[in-house]
Design a protein around this motif. Structure first.
Motif, PDB file in Angstrom:
ATOM      1  N   MET A 181       0.819  -1.196   0.000  1.00  0.00           N
ATOM      2  CA  MET A 181       0.000   0.000   0.000  1.00  0.00           C
ATOM      3  C   MET A 181       0.860   1.257   0.000  1.00  0.00           C
ATOM      4  SD  MET A 181      -2.962   1.213  -0.146  1.00  0.00           S
ATOM      5  CE  MET A 181      -4.502   1.262   0.661  1.00  0.00           C
ATOM      6  N   LYS A 182       1.949   1.231   0.771  1.00  0.00           N
ATOM      7  CA  LYS A 182       2.818   2.390   0.831  1.00  0.00           C
ATOM      8  C   LYS A 182       3.453   2.682  -0.531  1.00  0.00           C
ATOM      9  CE  LYS A 182       6.708   4.414   3.072  1.00  0.00           C
ATOM     10  NZ  LYS A 182       7.011   5.078   4.245  1.00  0.00           N
ATOM     11  N   ALA A 183       3.788   1.651  -1.298  1.00  0.00           N
ATOM     12  CA  ALA A 183       4.413   1.847  -2.602  1.00  0.00           C
ATOM     13  C   ALA A 183       3.487   2.613  -3.545  1.00  0.00           C
ATOM     14  CB  ALA A 183       4.807   0.515  -3.211  1.00  0.00           C
ATOM     15  N   VAL A 184       2.213   2.318  -3.507  1.00  0.00           N
ATOM     16  CA  VAL A 184       1.248   3.022  -4.358  1.00  0.00           C
ATOM     17  C   VAL A 184       1.163   4.487  -3.927  1.00  0.00           C
ATOM     18  CG1 VAL A 184      -1.170   3.170  -5.026  1.00  0.00           C
ATOM     19  CG2 VAL A 184      -0.046   0.951  -4.883  1.00  0.00           C
ATOM     20  N   ARG A 185       1.151   4.740  -2.639  1.00  0.00           N
ATOM     21  CA  ARG A 185       1.065   6.105  -2.134  1.00  0.00           C
ATOM     22  C   ARG A 185       2.256   6.940  -2.604  1.00  0.00           C
ATOM     23  NH1 ARG A 185       1.119   6.232   3.878  1.00  0.00           N
ATOM     24  NH2 ARG A 185      -0.754   5.011   3.583  1.00  0.00           N
ATOM     25  N   THR A 186       3.435   6.350  -2.634  1.00  0.00           N
ATOM     26  CA  THR A 186       4.613   7.114  -3.042  1.00  0.00           C
ATOM     27  C   THR A 186       4.551   7.520  -4.508  1.00  0.00           C
ATOM     28  OG1 THR A 186       5.919   5.143  -3.545  1.00  0.00           O
ATOM     29  CG2 THR A 186       6.080   6.031  -1.297  1.00  0.00           C
ATOM     30  N   LEU A 187       3.813   6.781  -5.332  1.00  0.00           N
ATOM     31  CA  LEU A 187       3.635   7.188  -6.722  1.00  0.00           C
ATOM     32  C   LEU A 187       2.981   8.565  -6.810  1.00  0.00           C
ATOM     33  CD1 LEU A 187       2.332   3.861  -8.313  1.00  0.00           C
ATOM     34  CD2 LEU A 187       4.591   4.895  -8.623  1.00  0.00           C
ATOM     35  N   PHE A 188       2.130   8.888  -5.844  1.00  0.00           N
ATOM     36  CA  PHE A 188       1.400  10.147  -5.844  1.00  0.00           C
ATOM     37  C   PHE A 188       2.073  11.233  -5.009  1.00  0.00           C
ATOM     38  CE2 PHE A 188      -1.717   6.998  -6.998  1.00  0.00           C
ATOM     39  CZ  PHE A 188      -2.425   7.623  -8.004  1.00  0.00           C
ATOM     40  N   THR A 189       3.011  10.876  -4.164  1.00  0.00           N
ATOM     41  CA  THR A 189       3.578  11.865  -3.245  1.00  0.00           C
ATOM     42  C   THR A 189       5.062  12.158  -3.454  1.00  0.00           C
ATOM     43  OG1 THR A 189       3.989  10.142  -1.599  1.00  0.00           O
ATOM     44  CG2 THR A 189       1.890  11.350  -1.444  1.00  0.00           C
ATOM     45  N   ASP A 190       5.821  11.267  -4.074  1.00  0.00           N
ATOM     46  CA  ASP A 190       7.266  11.482  -4.208  1.00  0.00           C
ATOM     47  C   ASP A 190       7.590  12.738  -5.012  1.00  0.00           C
ATOM     48  OD1 ASP A 190       7.917   9.327  -2.659  1.00  0.00           O
ATOM     49  OD2 ASP A 190       8.658   8.081  -4.313  1.00  0.00           O
ATOM     50  N   HIS A 191       7.034  12.863  -6.208  1.00  0.00           N
ATOM     51  CA  HIS A 191       7.347  14.037  -7.015  1.00  0.00           C
ATOM     52  C   HIS A 191       6.859  15.329  -6.368  1.00  0.00           C
ATOM     53  CE1 HIS A 191       7.982  16.835 -10.214  1.00  0.00           C
ATOM     54  NE2 HIS A 191       6.684  17.047 -10.321  1.00  0.00           N
ATOM     55  N   PRO A 192       5.606  15.425  -5.912  1.00  0.00           N
ATOM     56  CA  PRO A 192       5.201  16.670  -5.233  1.00  0.00           C
ATOM     57  C   PRO A 192       6.113  17.008  -4.048  1.00  0.00           C
ATOM     58  CG  PRO A 192       3.265  15.393  -5.768  1.00  0.00           C
ATOM     59  CD  PRO A 192       4.460  14.519  -6.077  1.00  0.00           C
ATOM     60  N   ALA A 193       6.512  16.007  -3.294  1.00  0.00           N
ATOM     61  CA  ALA A 193       7.408  16.250  -2.157  1.00  0.00           C
ATOM     62  C   ALA A 193       8.765  16.766  -2.626  1.00  0.00           C
ATOM     63  CB  ALA A 193       7.579  14.979  -1.335  1.00  0.00           C
ATOM     64  N   SER A 194       9.212  16.324  -3.799  1.00  0.00           N
ATOM     65  CA  SER A 194      10.519  16.765  -4.297  1.00  0.00           C
ATOM     66  C   SER A 194      10.536  18.245  -4.644  1.00  0.00           C
ATOM     67  CB  SER A 194      10.932  15.932  -5.518  1.00  0.00           C
ATOM     68  OG  SER A 194      10.207  16.326  -6.665  1.00  0.00           O
ATOM     69  N   VAL A 195       9.373  18.848  -4.835  1.00  0.00           N
ATOM     70  CA  VAL A 195       9.274  20.286  -5.081  1.00  0.00           C
ATOM     71  C   VAL A 195       8.570  20.990  -3.913  1.00  0.00           C
ATOM     72  CG1 VAL A 195       9.451  20.168  -7.589  1.00  0.00           C
ATOM     73  CG2 VAL A 195       7.210  19.975  -6.522  1.00  0.00           C
ATOM     74  N   ASN A 196       8.603  20.346  -2.755  1.00  0.00           N
ATOM     75  CA  ASN A 196       8.055  20.886  -1.503  1.00  0.00           C
ATOM     76  C   ASN A 196       6.588  21.276  -1.615  1.00  0.00           C
ATOM     77  OD1 ASN A 196      10.432  20.535  -0.035  1.00  0.00           O
ATOM     78  ND2 ASN A 196      11.249  22.485  -0.734  1.00  0.00           N
ATOM     79  N   GLU A 197       5.792  20.394  -2.219  1.00  0.00           N
ATOM     80  CA  GLU A 197       4.352  20.594  -2.303  1.00  0.00           C
ATOM     81  C   GLU A 197       3.652  19.325  -1.837  1.00  0.00           C
ATOM     82  OE1 GLU A 197       4.024  23.574  -6.152  1.00  0.00           O
ATOM     83  OE2 GLU A 197       3.745  21.442  -6.460  1.00  0.00           O
ATOM     84  N   SER A 198       2.445  19.502  -1.331  1.00  0.00           N
ATOM     85  CA  SER A 198       1.613  18.344  -1.039  1.00  0.00           C
ATOM     86  C   SER A 198       0.998  17.870  -2.356  1.00  0.00           C
ATOM     87  CB  SER A 198       0.502  18.716  -0.055  1.00  0.00           C
ATOM     88  OG  SER A 198      -0.450  19.554  -0.695  1.00  0.00           O
ATOM     89  N   TYR A 199       0.357  16.720  -2.309  1.00  0.00           N
ATOM     90  CA  TYR A 199      -0.299  16.200  -3.509  1.00  0.00           C
ATOM     91  C   TYR A 199      -1.343  17.198  -4.025  1.00  0.00           C
ATOM     92  CZ  TYR A 199      -3.378  13.380  -6.412  1.00  0.00           C
ATOM     93  OH  TYR A 199      -4.151  12.917  -7.445  1.00  0.00           O
ATOM     94  N   LEU A 200      -2.172  17.750  -3.118  1.00  0.00           N
ATOM     95  CA  LEU A 200      -3.231  18.679  -3.527  1.00  0.00           C
ATOM     96  C   LEU A 200      -2.658  20.008  -4.024  1.00  0.00           C
ATOM     97  CD1 LEU A 200      -5.931  17.977  -0.801  1.00  0.00           C
ATOM     98  CD2 LEU A 200      -5.910  17.241  -3.196  1.00  0.00           C
ATOM     99  N   GLU A 201      -1.592  20.499  -3.383  1.00  0.00           N
ATOM    100  CA  GLU A 201      -0.955  21.728  -3.858  1.00  0.00           C
ATOM    101  C   GLU A 201      -0.394  21.522  -5.264  1.00  0.00           C
ATOM    102  OE1 GLU A 201       0.729  23.721   0.267  1.00  0.00           O
ATOM    103  OE2 GLU A 201       1.868  22.109  -0.689  1.00  0.00           O
ATOM    104  N   HIS A 202       0.235  20.372  -5.478  1.00  0.00           N
ATOM    105  CA  HIS A 202       0.820  20.069  -6.778  1.00  0.00           C
ATOM    106  C   HIS A 202      -0.276  19.911  -7.838  1.00  0.00           C
ATOM    107  CE1 HIS A 202       4.177  19.014  -9.288  1.00  0.00           C
ATOM    108  NE2 HIS A 202       3.495  17.984  -9.764  1.00  0.00           N
ATOM    109  N   MET A 203      -1.376  19.296  -7.457  1.00  0.00           N
ATOM    110  CA  MET A 203      -2.499  19.138  -8.387  1.00  0.00           C
ATOM    111  C   MET A 203      -3.033  20.506  -8.805  1.00  0.00           C
ATOM    112  SD  MET A 203      -6.320  17.446  -7.995  1.00  0.00           S
ATOM    113  CE  MET A 203      -5.792  16.289  -6.809  1.00  0.00           C
ATOM    114  N   ALA A 204      -3.212  21.406  -7.840  1.00  0.00           N
ATOM    115  CA  ALA A 204      -3.728  22.742  -8.149  1.00  0.00           C
ATOM    116  C   ALA A 204      -2.755  23.508  -9.042  1.00  0.00           C
ATOM    117  CB  ALA A 204      -3.993  23.516  -6.862  1.00  0.00           C
ATOM    118  N   MET A 205      -1.472  23.433  -8.756  1.00  0.00           N
ATOM    119  CA  MET A 205      -0.472  24.137  -9.563  1.00  0.00           C
ATOM    120  C   MET A 205      -0.437  23.569 -10.984  1.00  0.00           C
ATOM    121  SD  MET A 205       1.810  26.540  -9.670  1.00  0.00           S
ATOM    122  CE  MET A 205       2.288  26.915  -8.005  1.00  0.00           C
TER     123      MET A 205
END
Length: 92
Positions: A1-25
């Motif tokens: 389950m954690k591996a799937v979550r990282t697909l959605f959070t690793d890249h946004p985290a790399s630019v210091n954004e949450s998933y929702l912040e990155h989606m909005a941007m």
């Protein structure tokens, strides 16, 4: 389950954004690019319309992306003092 979550959070985290912040941007960039594409197609048919609109939108998006970019520094430092990060990579 954690591996799937990282697909959605690793890249946004790399630019210091949450998933929702990155989606909005990303969505705001997508809307602006659609507007630029529309203006470019209209300009192709009617060269007297939207003469600088598409390029202006793209220039503003580029400035916005670069001025707000915060990227985590790479784990490995450059091999020499003369070596610089890849073009297009900005570290703040």
């Amino acid at each position: 389950m954690k591996a799937v979550r990282t697909l959605f959070t690793d890249h946004p985290a790399s630019v210091n954004e949450s998933y929702l912040e990155h989606m909005a941007m990303s969505a705001s960039f997508g809307r602006a690019l659609l507007a630029a594409a529309f203006c470019a197609f209209i300009h192709a048919l009617f060269p007297f319309l939207f003469e600088k609109t598409a390029s202006g939108i793209i220039n503003r998006l580029y400035s916005r992306m670069v001025s707000h970019r915060v990227v985590k520094a790479p784990k490995a430092s450059p091999k020499s003092a003369n070596e610089t990060p890849a073009m297009g990579t900005y570290y703040i």
